[in-house]
Design a protein around this motif. Structure first.
Motif, PDB file in Angstrom:
ATOM      1  N   ALA A   3      43.216  40.385  50.087  1.00 33.91           N
ATOM      2  CA  ALA A   3      43.654  40.028  48.733  1.00 33.91           C
ATOM      3  C   ALA A   3      43.730  38.512  48.565  1.00 33.91           C
ATOM      4  CB  ALA A   3      45.023  40.654  48.458  1.00 33.91           C
ATOM      5  N   CYS A   4      44.059  37.807  49.649  1.00 29.97           N
ATOM      6  CA  CYS A   4      44.219  36.349  49.610  1.00 29.97           C
ATOM      7  C   CYS A   4      43.484  35.777  50.815  1.00 29.97           C
ATOM      8  CB  CYS A   4      45.713  36.020  49.661  1.00 29.97           C
ATOM      9  SG  CYS A   4      46.089  34.259  49.744  1.00 29.97           S
ATOM     10  N   ARG A   5      42.674  34.741  50.632  1.00 30.77           N
ATOM     11  CA  ARG A   5      41.792  34.267  51.717  1.00 30.77           C
ATOM     12  C   ARG A   5      42.370  33.130  52.534  1.00 30.77           C
ATOM     13  NH1 ARG A   5      37.216  37.398  51.197  1.00 30.77           N
ATOM     14  NH2 ARG A   5      37.625  38.626  49.337  1.00 30.77           N
ATOM     15  N   CYS A   6      43.497  32.609  52.123  1.00 27.24           N
ATOM     16  CA  CYS A   6      44.115  31.514  52.878  1.00 27.24           C
ATOM     17  C   CYS A   6      45.443  31.984  53.462  1.00 27.24           C
ATOM     18  CB  CYS A   6      44.384  30.312  51.972  1.00 27.24           C
ATOM     19  SG  CYS A   6      42.877  29.510  51.422  1.00 27.24           S
ATOM     20  N   ALA A   7      45.740  31.531  54.668  1.00 28.17           N
ATOM     21  CA  ALA A   7      47.012  31.879  55.304  1.00 28.17           C
ATOM     22  C   ALA A   7      48.161  31.349  54.451  1.00 28.17           C
ATOM     23  CB  ALA A   7      47.068  31.264  56.692  1.00 28.17           C
ATOM     24  N   PRO A   8      49.090  32.226  54.054  1.00 26.25           N
ATOM     25  CA  PRO A   8      50.233  31.759  53.253  1.00 26.25           C
ATOM     26  C   PRO A   8      51.479  31.589  54.138  1.00 26.25           C
ATOM     27  CG  PRO A   8      49.947  34.132  52.970  1.00 26.25           C
ATOM     28  CD  PRO A   8      48.971  33.708  54.040  1.00 26.25           C
ATOM     29  N   PRO A   9      52.366  30.661  53.795  1.00 24.04           N
ATOM     30  CA  PRO A   9      53.634  30.559  54.518  1.00 24.04           C
ATOM     31  C   PRO A   9      54.372  31.900  54.484  1.00 24.04           C
ATOM     32  CG  PRO A   9      53.366  28.707  53.010  1.00 24.04           C
ATOM     33  CD  PRO A   9      52.257  29.673  52.713  1.00 24.04           C
ATOM     34  N   ASP A  10      54.914  32.319  55.618  1.00 20.99           N
ATOM     35  CA  ASP A  10      55.667  33.576  55.732  1.00 20.99           C
ATOM     36  C   ASP A  10      54.842  34.800  55.309  1.00 20.99           C
ATOM     37  OD1 ASP A  10      57.979  32.228  56.587  1.00 20.99           O
ATOM     38  OD2 ASP A  10      58.494  31.791  54.491  1.00 20.99           O
ATOM     39  N   ASN A  11      53.525  34.677  55.335  1.00 24.90           N
ATOM     40  CA  ASN A  11      52.646  35.786  54.913  1.00 24.90           C
ATOM     41  C   ASN A  11      52.907  36.220  53.480  1.00 24.90           C
ATOM     42  OD1 ASN A  11      51.144  36.129  57.283  1.00 24.90           O
ATOM     43  ND2 ASN A  11      52.838  37.224  58.243  1.00 24.90           N
ATOM     44  N   LYS A  12      53.358  35.287  52.643  1.00 24.55           N
ATOM     45  CA  LYS A  12      53.709  35.668  51.265  1.00 24.55           C
ATOM     46  C   LYS A  12      52.999  34.770  50.265  1.00 24.55           C
ATOM     47  CE  LYS A  12      58.223  37.611  52.234  1.00 24.55           C
ATOM     48  NZ  LYS A  12      59.556  37.205  52.613  1.00 24.55           N
ATOM     49  N   THR A  66      34.663  29.768  51.527  1.00 24.74           N
ATOM     50  CA  THR A  66      35.102  28.843  52.585  1.00 24.74           C
ATOM     51  C   THR A  66      35.295  27.421  52.061  1.00 24.74           C
ATOM     52  OG1 THR A  66      32.823  28.610  53.305  1.00 24.74           O
ATOM     53  CG2 THR A  66      34.150  30.147  54.523  1.00 24.74           C
ATOM     54  N   ALA A  67      34.698  27.105  50.915  1.00 26.46           N
ATOM     55  CA  ALA A  67      34.860  25.751  50.352  1.00 26.46           C
ATOM     56  C   ALA A  67      36.008  25.672  49.340  1.00 26.46           C
ATOM     57  CB  ALA A  67      33.557  25.325  49.676  1.00 26.46           C
ATOM     58  N   CYS A  68      36.677  26.795  49.074  1.00 24.58           N
ATOM     59  CA  CYS A  68      37.652  26.833  47.972  1.00 24.58           C
ATOM     60  C   CYS A  68      38.928  26.035  48.293  1.00 24.58           C
ATOM     61  CB  CYS A  68      38.003  28.290  47.666  1.00 24.58           C
ATOM     62  SG  CYS A  68      39.140  28.438  46.275  1.00 24.58           S
ATOM     63  N   ARG A  69      39.404  25.301  47.286  1.00 22.25           N
ATOM     64  CA  ARG A  69      40.645  24.523  47.421  1.00 22.25           C
ATOM     65  C   ARG A  69      41.494  24.686  46.154  1.00 22.25           C
ATOM     66  NH1 ARG A  69      40.292  21.120  51.673  1.00 22.25           N
ATOM     67  NH2 ARG A  69      42.012  19.821  50.917  1.00 22.25           N
ATOM     68  N   LEU A  70      41.432  25.875  45.556  1.00 19.06           N
ATOM     69  CA  LEU A  70      42.081  26.046  44.255  1.00 19.06           C
ATOM     70  C   LEU A  70      43.613  26.122  44.313  1.00 19.06           C
ATOM     71  CD1 LEU A  70      39.706  28.619  42.486  1.00 19.06           C
ATOM     72  CD2 LEU A  70      40.143  26.250  41.814  1.00 19.06           C
ATOM     73  N   CYS A  71      44.160  26.520  45.450  1.00 17.91           N
ATOM     74  CA  CYS A  71      45.614  26.710  45.525  1.00 17.91           C
ATOM     75  C   CYS A  71      46.233  25.594  46.374  1.00 17.91           C
ATOM     76  CB  CYS A  71      45.949  28.067  46.144  1.00 17.91           C
ATOM     77  SG  CYS A  71      45.143  29.460  45.327  1.00 17.91           S
ATOM     78  N   PRO A  72      46.839  24.587  45.757  1.00 21.60           N
ATOM     79  CA  PRO A  72      47.295  23.408  46.508  1.00 21.60           C
ATOM     80  C   PRO A  72      48.261  23.757  47.637  1.00 21.60           C
ATOM     81  CG  PRO A  72      47.533  23.090  44.135  1.00 21.60           C
ATOM     82  CD  PRO A  72      47.088  24.504  44.318  1.00 21.60           C
ATOM     83  N   ARG A  73      49.207  24.678  47.394  1.00 22.33           N
ATOM     84  CA  ARG A  73      50.191  24.998  48.429  1.00 22.33           C
ATOM     85  C   ARG A  73      49.503  25.624  49.651  1.00 22.33           C
ATOM     86  NH1 ARG A  73      54.464  29.481  49.613  1.00 22.33           N
ATOM     87  NH2 ARG A  73      52.740  30.861  49.076  1.00 22.33           N
ATOM     88  N   LEU A  74      48.541  26.498  49.420  1.00 25.09           N
ATOM     89  CA  LEU A  74      47.877  27.179  50.533  1.00 25.09           C
ATOM     90  C   LEU A  74      46.914  26.251  51.270  1.00 25.09           C
ATOM     91  CD1 LEU A  74      47.242  30.758  49.104  1.00 25.09           C
ATOM     92  CD2 LEU A  74      49.209  29.836  50.336  1.00 25.09           C
ATOM     93  N   VAL A  75      46.256  25.367  50.518  1.00 28.22           N
ATOM     94  CA  VAL A  75      45.385  24.383  51.176  1.00 28.22           C
ATOM     95  C   VAL A  75      46.223  23.527  52.124  1.00 28.22           C
ATOM     96  CG1 VAL A  75      43.928  22.359  50.814  1.00 28.22           C
ATOM     97  CG2 VAL A  75      43.684  24.347  49.314  1.00 28.22           C
ATOM     98  N   ALA A  76      47.367  23.060  51.638  1.00 25.74           N
ATOM     99  CA  ALA A  76      48.234  22.212  52.469  1.00 25.74           C
ATOM    100  C   ALA A  76      48.724  22.974  53.700  1.00 25.74           C
ATOM    101  CB  ALA A  76      49.416  21.714  51.637  1.00 25.74           C
ATOM    102  N   TRP A  77      49.121  24.225  53.510  1.00 28.38           N
ATOM    103  CA  TRP A  77      49.686  25.007  54.624  1.00 28.38           C
ATOM    104  C   TRP A  77      48.624  25.355  55.660  1.00 28.38           C
ATOM    105  CZ3 TRP A  77      53.859  26.195  57.129  1.00 28.38           C
ATOM    106  CH2 TRP A  77      53.896  27.334  57.944  1.00 28.38           C
ATOM    107  N   ARG A  78      47.485  25.839  55.216  1.00 26.51           N
ATOM    108  CA  ARG A  78      46.446  26.260  56.191  1.00 26.51           C
ATOM    109  C   ARG A  78      46.005  25.058  57.023  1.00 26.51           C
ATOM    110  NH1 ARG A  78      41.764  26.629  51.481  1.00 26.51           N
ATOM    111  NH2 ARG A  78      40.786  24.679  52.061  1.00 26.51           N
TER     112      ARG A  78
END
Ligand code: SF4
Length: 226
Positions: free
Chosen positions: A115-124, A12-24
């Protein structure tokens, strides 16, 4: 990682993926009109379920206005409605609906991950994002010591499970093909892998995945449990 609780805190504290952090966080700020009075979760979503589970269910990623809103796997969207109704019919869920973290739902003998813990744009999620997040699934598989059957919901989950196995033991050869309601061995002493189409709205509303087809998956899972 020593416990599932420790792992949950790390996820829950992870921020490793900049694009997903911004989107979520953008989705959580802007919200969907129907949920404008709710506080969105807006963080990575940890696994949910029974720590002694014999069945591990792996999905794709949190829905933008589903788990990214509620903070619990498959909770608050149509995919979750389809999944939990089936898990209830199969005896793994205490109720057929999943509305929020405080709705009283419990799982017995099942644990839900992704497989991926953060909501991705377009589910991708991108390949890099999936690779970055894989260690969390690997850690869960290591901590869930009673698991006998892994259910991969969709091809991305299927690939993620095979990748974890390839990292932890050895590649499975020949590599199984993804198809609905198939079973593959992950190796001696390892869980079986059962596959299903993902219960996304796109699949359930087009009839690609029907209630009967989904129930068949959970019947298979029950048959394979020792
Ligand atoms: S997708 Fe996974 S690795 Fe990337 S920020 Fe979210 S929790 Fe972290």
């Amino acid at each position: 990682m020593t416990t599932l609780t420790d792992l949950e805190s790390t996820i829950t504290a992870c921020r490793l993926c900049p694009r997903l952090v911004a989107w979520r966080e953008e989705v959580a700020r802007e919200k969907r009109r129907a949920y404008r009075d709710e506080a969105y979760w807006g963080k990575p979503v940890p696994g949910f379920g029974d720590p002694a589970a014999r069945v591990l269910i792996v999905g794709l990623a949190p829905g933008a206005h589903g788990a990214n809103r509620t903070g619990r796997m498959f909770t608050g969207d149509s995919s979750g409605d389809f999944l939990y109704a089936a898990l209830h019919r199969a005896g793994f869920a205490s109720q057929p609906t999943s509305r929020g973290r405080d709705d009283g739902l419990t799982l017995t003998d099942a644990y839900i991950s992704a497989a991926c813990r953060c909501a991705p744009p377009d589910n991708k999620p991108t390949a890099t994002e999936l690779a970055t997040c894989l260690s969390f699934l690997a850690a869960e598989i290591a901590l869930l010591r009673e698991v006998q059957v892994v259910v991969a919901l969709g091809r991305i989950a299927f690939d993620a499970v095979l990748r974890v196995c390839a990292c932890q033991s050895q590649p499975i050869l020949p590599q199984p093909l993804f198809t609905h309601n198939a079973v593959a061995s992950l190796g001696d002493g390892l869980p079986l892998l059962v596959t299903s189409y993902h219960p996304s709205r796109q699949n359930t509303q087009t009839g690609r995945l029907t209630t009967g087809m989904f129930d068949d998956v959970w019947s298979s899972v029950r048959r394979f449990l020792k």
